[in-house]
Design an enzyme around this catalytic site. Structure first.
Site, PDB file in Angstrom:
ATOM      1  N   GLU A   1      -1.818   3.940  -7.106  1.00 27.00           N
ATOM      2  CA  GLU A   1      -0.699   3.039  -6.771  1.00 27.00           C
ATOM      3  C   GLU A   1      -2.193   2.213  -5.772  1.00 27.00           C
ATOM      4  OE1 GLU A   1       2.903   2.164  -4.578  1.00 27.00           O
ATOM      5  OE2 GLU A   1       2.531   0.339  -4.513  1.00 27.00           O
TER       6      GLU A   1
ATOM      7  N   GLU B   1       3.238   4.617   6.145  1.00 28.66           N
ATOM      8  CA  GLU B   1       3.897   3.565   5.428  1.00 28.66           C
ATOM      9  C   GLU B   1       5.400   2.958   6.307  1.00 28.66           C
ATOM     10  OE1 GLU B   1       4.290   4.290   0.813  1.00 28.66           O
ATOM     11  OE2 GLU B   1       4.895   2.810   0.613  1.00 28.66           O
TER      12      GLU B   1
HETATM   13  C1  RAM Z   1       5.389   0.059  -1.923  1.00 21.70           C
HETATM   14  C2  RAM Z   1       3.938   0.013  -1.073  1.00 21.70           C
HETATM   15  C3  RAM Z   1       3.374  -1.581  -0.096  1.00 21.70           C
HETATM   16  C4  RAM Z   1       4.368  -3.115  -0.614  1.00 21.70           C
HETATM   17  C5  RAM Z   1       5.340  -2.539  -1.441  1.00 21.70           C
HETATM   18  C6  RAM Z   1       6.039  -4.084  -2.117  1.00 21.70           C
HETATM   19  O1  RAM Z   1       4.602  -0.047  -3.215  1.00 21.70           O
HETATM   20  O2  RAM Z   1       4.872  -0.389   0.188  1.00 21.70           O
HETATM   21  O3  RAM Z   1       2.425  -1.754   0.657  1.00 21.70           O
HETATM   22  O4  RAM Z   1       3.824  -4.386  -0.380  1.00 21.70           O
HETATM   23  O5  RAM Z   1       5.663  -2.088  -1.981  1.00 21.70           O
END
Ligand code: RAM
Length: 882
Positions: A489, A761
């Site tokens: 990502e 996260e």
């Molecule tokens: C995931 C990650 C990221 C968030 C998006 C919506 O990819 O948690 O931090 O902003 O979702």
């Protein structure tokens, strides 16, 4: 003594006295940290009116600048002054050049001196310089690439030998690439930067770098050698295995401009006279790592005299594309802290794993020696399973693996060139002989931002939280503000960036970093004004923006204005801010933003077995409406700063309608919100959505909610940054502290107690039983929840910017101690200089030490006091009963 000698002696005394006075005043006030567009002696200034800043050092209290003088010329001695200005005011930050039009690729020298309110005059500062960037027509170089299709996974090398006929006076190299480049002259790297030219919205603009390479060149034969990697341009990017998003051909553009001592000039450019071949990098990829076969090293390939064999081919020239070539406005990515390996151990599965003690982003430098063809594989992981095994499932498809194939005999040190990894642990396979701690060094790699903030308290867990916040920042400020640095990502998620930007500006100087990225925000903003989920927009998203994500367009420029006093950022971003607000208006119905997809309060608290309805779900359209108001308010703020009175009137009227619509849709007559969650009340209060008379009781509902969850937060990405701010603002400091100091899940300190060294996260990335949250989305290095840092600096240490005098020209020092904290101390290097606030509580007495830099002032509010004290620069001590 005769008359002449008496005269001479008197003259001597006068001269001494004169010298002394000049010296004394020079000591009393001097200048430091002179910058142009935030940079020290920058090489590629594109702004036609570059802005100068300086800091004043003074030994006297209450020092303010009374006036300044700047002079500028094209020679290092500024003997011929091209522009000078003398202005009576106290502005010392981002003063715009206002002289005759500047030429491109020209070096200008400047210096400044100031006089303060005590009558002290500084000496002229040492001469500084800046160089202007290239105009499109200044490029005579051609893009070059391998001949035919660029299908090889290996990194191509490009080389060119050339002859310099005379002694070199100066030499500047202008380089950029499609992909990533590593450039050398006569065998030496041209800079210590990595991942150049950096990641931008390449379809709109690519940065070039400028290096002063005089020292590397000599009269006679010289050689340039450059290798290219796929990088973000051509490599895998995004989570759906997307490749070649920007293009399928890696290419190099370089122009070396040499001036000889006799004034004549020579330019060496990329063109079809260059040769290309392949070297030891077999594959390189941001997510997957690098494979390097040392047996394929071409000894001396980037030195003179290397014999190009038949594997070296001619290059092809490519046409200039539509993208703009722009100078750097942010810092380069460079190496920073090094970590020694702490422990090498065998896991229960029998794997050899090394612990570096810190989750970081960068790579491992590995020393090895063995038989030719031996392949060593380094795999990277952030955590171990509860059984103690190496865990990589949360990396999803990112391999994060570097492979090194040894050549015979000699000891070599390996590191990747065009890839970085997020890790605390590495697993080593195939190492020849005994793996020793000293064979491994982890090196952190991130954008070269100065550390500006320090924060500590009497609570070690809070100090670890601060450490984790700053390492979350380091790991995710690798040229672009990313959500995470390890899985497939690593994207510029806008929601995360807006949540964390103000905290980031405390910890490090992010002025240049965000200035650069905001250009991408504008470039990738969609024609309808919507802002994509990620910037650069590699998710190919071409419609709706999500509330709290797309609002990055208004939030980050405003945060930068407040933190650095940069009105120019508001000027540059104003159209983008306005387009975003107008976009929301265009999709809103009856002033209600109740359409489209929204991430909502991402990753809010939701227990597994939720029969009782404990999940803290906040209505997404209610959230959207609060951000509609917030963005509109920030647009109004910006319009006021820029003197756009028509817009102030227009958007004030809109804001009123937005709030009215919000109340009608989301609030009962008694002041209850349709979602009874912390985030609902937090956003309503933070963005002033409720009538004044209903705010206190809404704050009480928030407190009741927190208490109902046993002093636990339940907020996700959108509520979390404002949670403690709202509690403090409405007089519930104790509740804010209860949340901050909470050690059980969900809380900020729960991960700390679980051994985290970065921000996670999710609140429960590792659950209480030691198992992991879903591997699909479980990063252990994600800065969003680190947004509490903003509250810690502002409320615990008490260092606050004042938006009416941004950039900490005026500082509000208002520490608010709480619960069992007995001391706290913070420092912030602002654009005026160092601000300090440090307090202790002993024997019922609160003692505060404050330092205010010259040319700034502060308002000090002691805890529970209603009196304010205005102070000028200098150091002060305060005490009160507590
Ligand atoms: C995931 C990650 C990221 C968030 C998006 C919506 O990819 O948690 O931090 O902003 O979702």
């Amino acid at each position: 003594m005769n008359r002449i000698s008496r005269m001479l002696s008197a003259m001597f005394t006068i001269a001494l006295l004169f010298l002394f006075t000049v010296n004394a005043s020079a000591q009393k006030i001097s200048l430091k940290d002179l910058t142009v567009e935030y940079l020290v002696n920058p090489f590629s200034i594109d702004n036609p009116k570059p802005r100068f800043s300086w800091k004043i050092i003074s030994t006297a209290k209450n020092t303010k600048q009374n006036n300044y003088e700047i002079r500028l010329g094209t020679s290092p001695k500024i003997d011929k002054v091209l522009w000078k200005t003398a202005v009576n005011n106290n502005q010392s930050v981002l003063i715009a050049y206002d002289g005759p039009q500047l030429s491109s690729k020209t070096k200008y020298y400047w210096q400044v001196r100031v006089k303060d309110n005590h009558g002290n005059v500084s000496a002229w500062s040492p001469v500084q310089f800046f160089q202007t960037g290239l105009k499109p027509e200044d490029w005579s170089a051609k893009w070059i690439a391998v001949e035919g299709k660029d299908t090889s996974l290996a990194s191509p090398l490009f080389r060119k030998e050339f002859n310099l006929k005379k002694e070199v006076k100066s030499a500047m190299a202008y380089i950029t690439a499609k992909g990533l480049y590593e450039a050398s002259i006569n065998g030496g790297r041209v800079s210590d930067a990595y991942f150049a030219p950096g990641w931008t919205s390449y379809k709109d603009h690519i940065q070039y770098q400028v290096y002063d390479v005089k020292q590397s060149l000599k009269k006679g034969a010289n050689v340039i050698g450059v290798s290219l990697g796929d990088g973000w341009y051509k490599g895998r990017i995004g989570f759906s295995n997307q490749k070649q998003f920007y293009g399928d051909t890696r290419a190099l553009l370089m122009q070396l401009e040499v001036e000889y001592t006799d004034g004549s000039k020579e330019t060496i450019v990329t063109d079809n006279s260059w040769k290309t071949g392949y070297g030891p990098i077999l594959t390189s990829n941001i997510y997957d790592g690098e494979t390097y076969d040392a047996r394929l090293e071409l000894s001396g390939w980037n030195n003179i005299g290397f014999k190009e064999n038949t594997n070296w081919k001619p290059v092809q020239e490519l046409a200039m594309g539509p993208e703009k070539l722009i100078g750097m406005s942010g810092p380069p990515v460079t190496k920073h802290e090094e970590f020694k390996a702490l422990k090498i151990f065998k896991t229960p599965l029998g794997e050899t794993v090394v612990d570096f003690g810190q989750n970081l982003v960068g790579w491992v430098m590995l020393k090895a020696k063995g038989a030719a063809g031996t392949k060593i594989t380094i795999s990277h992981a952030e955590v171990l399973t509860k059984e103690g095994n190496f865990y990589t499932t949360n990396l999803r498809s990112a391999k994060q693996q570097n492979n090194y194939i040894l050549k015979d005999g000699t000891e070599q040190v390996f590191e990747p060139h065009f890839s970085f990894q997020g890790f605390r642990y590495v697993k080593i396979d195939g190492y020849p002989g005994e793996l020793k701690l000293e064979n491994l060094t982890a090196v952190a790699v991130y954008s070269d931002m100065k550390t500006t903030g320090k924060f500590s308290t009497s609570n070690p867990l809070l100090n670890q939280l601060q450490h984790n916040i700053s390492w979350g920042q380091k790991g995710n400020f690798v040229d672009v503000p990313t959500d995470c640095p390890q899985r497939d990502e690593r994207l510029g998620w806008t929601g995360d960036a807006q949540a964390f930007a103000s905290t980031a500006a405390y910890n490090m100087d992010v002025s240049g970093f965000f200035t650069k990225w905001l250009k991408d925000v504008s470039a990738d903003q969609l024609p309808n004004g919507s802002v994509p989920f990620v910037i650069p927009n590699v998710l190919n998203q071409n419609d709706a923006g999500s509330a709290g994500w797309a609002d990055v367009a208004t939030i980050v420029p405003w945060d930068m204005y407040v933190s650095y006093g940069d009105k120019g950022i508001l000027e540059t971003q104003y159209e983008s801010m306005k387009k975003w607000v107008n976009y929301i208006s265009s999709v809103a119905k009856n002033n209600l933003w109740n359409t489209g997809f929204h991430f909502g309060d991402w990753l809010f608290y939701r227990p597994n077995d939720d029969n009782d309805g404990r999940a803290a779900v906040t209505d997404k359209y209610m959230i959207a409406q609060t951000f509609y108001a917030h963005s509109t308010q920030l647009l109004i703020n910006a319009a006021k700063v820029l003197g756009k009175t028509d817009d102030v009137t227009k958007y004030n009227a809109l804001l009123e309608q937005i709030k009215t619509a919000y109340i009608k849709e989301n609030m009962t007559p008694s002041g209850k919100l349709i979602s009874n969650t912390q985030t609902a009340y937090v956003l309503a209060l933070q963005f002033d959505m409720l009538p004044e008379n209903l705010r206190a009781q809404a704050a009480q509902r928030l407190v009741d909610n927190v208490r109902d969850y046993g002093n636990h937060l339940t907020t996700g990405f959108l509520g979390t940054p404002y949670l403690c701010h709202v509690l403090s603002r409405f007089g519930h400091e104790d509740v804010a502290y209860d949340l901050l100091l909470q050690e059980s899940y969900p809380s900020w300190l729960y991960p700390v107690k679980m051994g985290a060294t970065t921000i996670w996260e999710r609140w429960d990335g590792i659950k209480q039983d030691g198992s992991f949250q879903t591997a699909d989305m479980n990063s252990f290095n994600h800065y969003a929840y680190g947004a509490i840092g903003d509250w810690m600096y502002k409320n615990i240490a008490g260092i606050n910017p004042v938006s009416a005098q941004p950039g900490y020209k005026n500082i509000l020092i208002a520490p608010r101690p709480g619960r069992k904290l007995t001391n706290a101390s913070a420092e912030l290097e602002t654009v005026y200089g160092t601000v300090k606030s440090s307090w202790t509580i002993t024997g019922g007495v609160f003692k505060l030490d404050v330092t205010v830099p010259a040319n700034a002032s502060a308002t000090v509010v002691l805890p529970k006091a209603d009196k304010k004290e205005e102070i000028g620069s200098g150091s002060y001590h305060f005490e009160c009963k507590y």
